[in-house]
Design a protein around this motif. Structure first.
Motif, PDB file in Angstrom:
ATOM      1  N   ILE A 280       0.852  -1.196   0.000  1.00 40.12           N
ATOM      2  CA  ILE A 280       0.000   0.000   0.000  1.00 40.12           C
ATOM      3  C   ILE A 280       0.885   1.242   0.000  1.00 40.12           C
ATOM      4  O   ILE A 280       1.846   1.335   0.782  1.00 40.12           O
ATOM      5  CB  ILE A 280      -0.931   0.010   1.235  1.00 40.12           C
ATOM      6  CG1 ILE A 280      -2.047  -1.032   1.070  1.00 40.12           C
ATOM      7  CG2 ILE A 280      -1.543   1.392   1.448  1.00 40.12           C
ATOM      8  CD1 ILE A 280      -2.970  -1.142   2.272  1.00 40.12           C
ATOM      9  N   VAL A 281       0.573   2.176  -0.886  1.00 39.32           N
ATOM     10  CA  VAL A 281       1.265   3.463  -0.934  1.00 39.32           C
ATOM     11  C   VAL A 281       0.239   4.554  -0.644  1.00 39.32           C
ATOM     12  O   VAL A 281      -0.802   4.620  -1.303  1.00 39.32           O
ATOM     13  CB  VAL A 281       1.935   3.698  -2.303  1.00 39.32           C
ATOM     14  CG1 VAL A 281       2.636   5.054  -2.317  1.00 39.32           C
ATOM     15  CG2 VAL A 281       2.918   2.589  -2.622  1.00 39.32           C
ATOM     16  N   ILE A 282       0.532   5.390   0.348  1.00 41.87           N
ATOM     17  CA  ILE A 282      -0.363   6.486   0.713  1.00 41.87           C
ATOM     18  C   ILE A 282       0.146   7.751   0.038  1.00 41.87           C
ATOM     19  O   ILE A 282       1.324   8.111   0.173  1.00 41.87           O
ATOM     20  CB  ILE A 282      -0.412   6.680   2.233  1.00 41.87           C
ATOM     21  CG1 ILE A 282      -0.569   5.335   2.941  1.00 41.87           C
ATOM     22  CG2 ILE A 282      -1.552   7.630   2.618  1.00 41.87           C
ATOM     23  CD1 ILE A 282      -0.313   5.388   4.427  1.00 41.87           C
ATOM     24  N   CYS A 283      -0.744   8.417  -0.701  1.00 45.87           N
ATOM     25  CA  CYS A 283      -0.358   9.584  -1.502  1.00 45.87           C
ATOM     26  C   CYS A 283      -1.123  10.823  -1.044  1.00 45.87           C
ATOM     27  O   CYS A 283      -2.218  10.735  -0.476  1.00 45.87           O
ATOM     28  CB  CYS A 283      -0.664   9.344  -2.979  1.00 45.87           C
ATOM     29  SG  CYS A 283       0.017   7.816  -3.652  1.00 45.87           S
ATOM     30  N   TRP A 284      -0.531  11.969  -1.306  1.00 41.56           N
ATOM     31  CA  TRP A 284      -1.248  13.234  -1.244  1.00 41.56           C
ATOM     32  C   TRP A 284      -1.507  13.624  -2.701  1.00 41.56           C
ATOM     33  O   TRP A 284      -0.596  13.938  -3.435  1.00 41.56           O
ATOM     34  CB  TRP A 284      -0.432  14.305  -0.527  1.00 41.56           C
ATOM     35  CG  TRP A 284      -1.076  15.667  -0.513  1.00 41.56           C
ATOM     36  CD1 TRP A 284      -0.624  16.798  -1.139  1.00 41.56           C
ATOM     37  CD2 TRP A 284      -2.273  16.049   0.166  1.00 41.56           C
ATOM     38  NE1 TRP A 284      -1.454  17.851  -0.900  1.00 41.56           N
ATOM     39  CE2 TRP A 284      -2.494  17.426  -0.098  1.00 41.56           C
ATOM     40  CE3 TRP A 284      -3.196  15.377   0.959  1.00 41.56           C
ATOM     41  CZ2 TRP A 284      -3.588  18.120   0.411  1.00 41.56           C
ATOM     42  CZ3 TRP A 284      -4.280  16.071   1.467  1.00 41.56           C
ATOM     43  CH2 TRP A 284      -4.465  17.427   1.185  1.00 41.56           C
ATOM     44  N   HIS A 285      -2.772  13.549  -3.118  1.00 40.28           N
ATOM     45  CA  HIS A 285      -3.130  13.604  -4.527  1.00 40.28           C
ATOM     46  C   HIS A 285      -2.348  12.494  -5.249  1.00 40.28           C
ATOM     47  O   HIS A 285      -2.530  11.337  -4.927  1.00 40.28           O
ATOM     48  CB  HIS A 285      -2.897  15.004  -5.104  1.00 40.28           C
ATOM     49  CG  HIS A 285      -3.826  16.013  -4.503  1.00 40.28           C
ATOM     50  ND1 HIS A 285      -5.147  16.131  -4.869  1.00 40.28           N
ATOM     51  CD2 HIS A 285      -3.638  16.935  -3.526  1.00 40.28           C
ATOM     52  CE1 HIS A 285      -5.728  17.077  -4.157  1.00 40.28           C
ATOM     53  NE2 HIS A 285      -4.832  17.582  -3.328  1.00 40.28           N
TER      54      HIS A 285
END
Length: 492
Positions: free
Chosen positions: A473-478
């Protein structure tokens, strides 16, 4: 140069009302500027015109000045760097908009890097700058509360443990950095284990931390919860000053235990090179001007509700660009600390290990590449706060200064073993862990679903995104990757 700026900046400001003028014309203006050079006056242009720059123009100009200053610092041209630092000080402020705040901390880091050329002066100024433990704990708790990254990491870790430990009667969990703000994770796990159809297991948690008082507090709360639910429980505290000082014998792993390891933002510090002389030799190395466009950085510092937020395709792809790939490989080959540590963990035969790390390349040997990557990364983090908290929030200022500011300082001002904030991209961690004998455990559909639900909660800004990458899982801002969560098992 002064005359050029006096005529060019007013002309640019007069064109602002023209819809055909875009940020690219501003960038063209900055690219045509001659190299910055020392000036006998405090500033080579009238201050009033600079102060009248609109937010985006000021942001572009601050980026231009930061890159110019970093290039001067890298080349050892400290007099030129000093002139640029003075110019930045007229525009940057820790209480302004996103780019002004970021520039303030990057400027401080560049100034500290220069100051280290005079060790006596540098050490004298640091005599009273000792970190306060209570302040560090408070800021870490604020970070957990303000951002979803750690909450997501803990939620996914618990779900992965529940799935991997199904049917196990004796479970041992090692938390490589157990803290007061995150002890709720293990309380939630104790409650979940208690509700298993087959009944609760015998649970042992080993907590690793630098401060005994923190471990005592966590032990008390976890023991309380276990006693309330009548779950067999033991807590094993391990006090260490640094993670690479950890003696695996103190973890007391026993035969017959199903072992799980949780590492949250810990492994990157082990990448510090052991050859201090080799790292120090890189300071002052001549660097080529970066090819990245300054407007790419601006895209990541606009507010979440701005319709203009767009990300450059060359920086959107998670694996498309790693500016430190070459230097990162060199760093990895010299980092025996990391290899030895992962080998030691592998030797414990964990059934599961969950790793949460920052997803950005701050481990390059060259100052300029680290500065550019750090600009992208921290611009996104500062923008998260800009979208959720007022600029006058004291909690926001504490996190920006005490946490992000110190990390930026470590990335920019430090070299050799002193530089601990050596964040790397997910694919680098996949390579490292695979070489150390670990096999990837794809995170389940339920884990991903829970993560998405958490981000859809009422207290989370809608700018956050979840990406799935190779079972992680990769958490992004936009579209900007910020943190990754991956699960592993011991491969035999």
């Amino acid at each position: 140069m002064g005359v050029y700026l006096v005529t060019a900046i007013p002309a640019m400001l007069q064109e602002e009302g023209n819809s055909s003028v875009t940020s690219s014309s501003h960038l063209q203006f900055f690219s045509m500027m001659p190299p910055l050079s020392p000036s006998p006056s405090p500033s080579p242009y009238p201050r009033c015109w600079v102060q009248e720059l609109k937010s985006e123009e000021r942001g572009l100009y601050l980026i231009h000045l930061l890159l110019s200053c970093a290039n001067h610092v890298a080349n050892g041209c400290f007099e030129n760097a000093n002139v640029v630092l003075e110019q930045i000080s007229q525009l940057a402020t820790p209480n302004g908009d996103t780019m002004q705040r970021i520039a303030a901390y990057f400027t401080q880091a560049l100034a500290e890097r220069i100051l280290k050329s005079w060790p006596g002066l540098y050490k004298a100024l640091l005599f009273t700058r000792a970190p306060v433990v209570s302040e560090e704990i408070l800021v870490r708790k604020l970070f957990v509360d303000m951002f979803p990254f750690i909450k997501l990491g803990l939620l996914v870790t618990n779900q992965a443990i529940m799935e991997a430990m199904e049917g196990e009667k004796v479970i041992h969990i090692i938390d490589l950095n157990i803290t007061e703000p995150t002890h709720h994770q293990w309380i939630a796990l104790i409650q979940a284990l208690n509700s298993r159809p087959e009944g609760p297991p015998h649970l042992r948690i080993t907590g690793v931390h630098q401060h005994k008082e923190v471990l005592d507090q966590v032990a008390h709360r976890l023991t309380q919860e276990a006693e309330k639910l009548d779950i067999p429980f033991q807590f094993n505290p391990v006090v260490i000053s640094r993670l690479d000082d950890l003696d695996v014998e103190k973890l007391r792993v026993k035969t017959g235990e199903a072992l799980a390891i949780s590492s949250v933002l810990q492994l990157h510090a082990l990448l510090a090179s052991e050859d201090e002389e080799e790292e120090a030799a890189l300071i002052g190395k001549k660097l080529q001007p970066p090819s990245e466009k300054k407007e790419d950085i601006i895209h990541h510092i606009r507010r979440a509700n701005s319709n203009r937020v767009r990300s450059s395709p060359s920086h959107n792809s998670h694996n498309s660009h790693d500016s430190g790939s070459g230097s990162g490989s060199a760093a990895s080959s010299s980092s025996t600390k990391m290899g030895n540590f992962l080998s030691a963990l592998w030797g414990l035969s964990p059934k599961l290990m969950v790793v949460t790390e920052q997803d950005s390349n701050h481990n390059g040997s060259a100052l300029m590449e680290r500065l550019l990557e750090a600009l992208y990364f921290y611009a996104a983090l500062f923008d998260c706060l800009e979208s959720t908290l007022p600029r006058t929030s004291m909690e926001r200022i504490k996190v920006e200064k005490t946490l992000f500011g110190e990390e930026i300082n470590n990335i920019i001002a430090c070299e050799g073993p002193e530089r601990k904030e050596r964040h790397q991209k997910l694919h680098k961690w996949i390579q490292r862990l695979d070489m150390a004998g670990f096999a990837s455990v794809p995170l389940s559909y339920i884990s991903v679903l829970q993560a998405r639900r958490l981000l859809q909660g009422a207290n989370v800004c809608n700018g956050y995104r979840i990406k799935e990458d190779n079972g992680c899982i990769v958490i992004c801002w936009h579209d900007r990757p910020l943190f990754s969560i991956s699960a592993w098992r011991c491969r035999r």
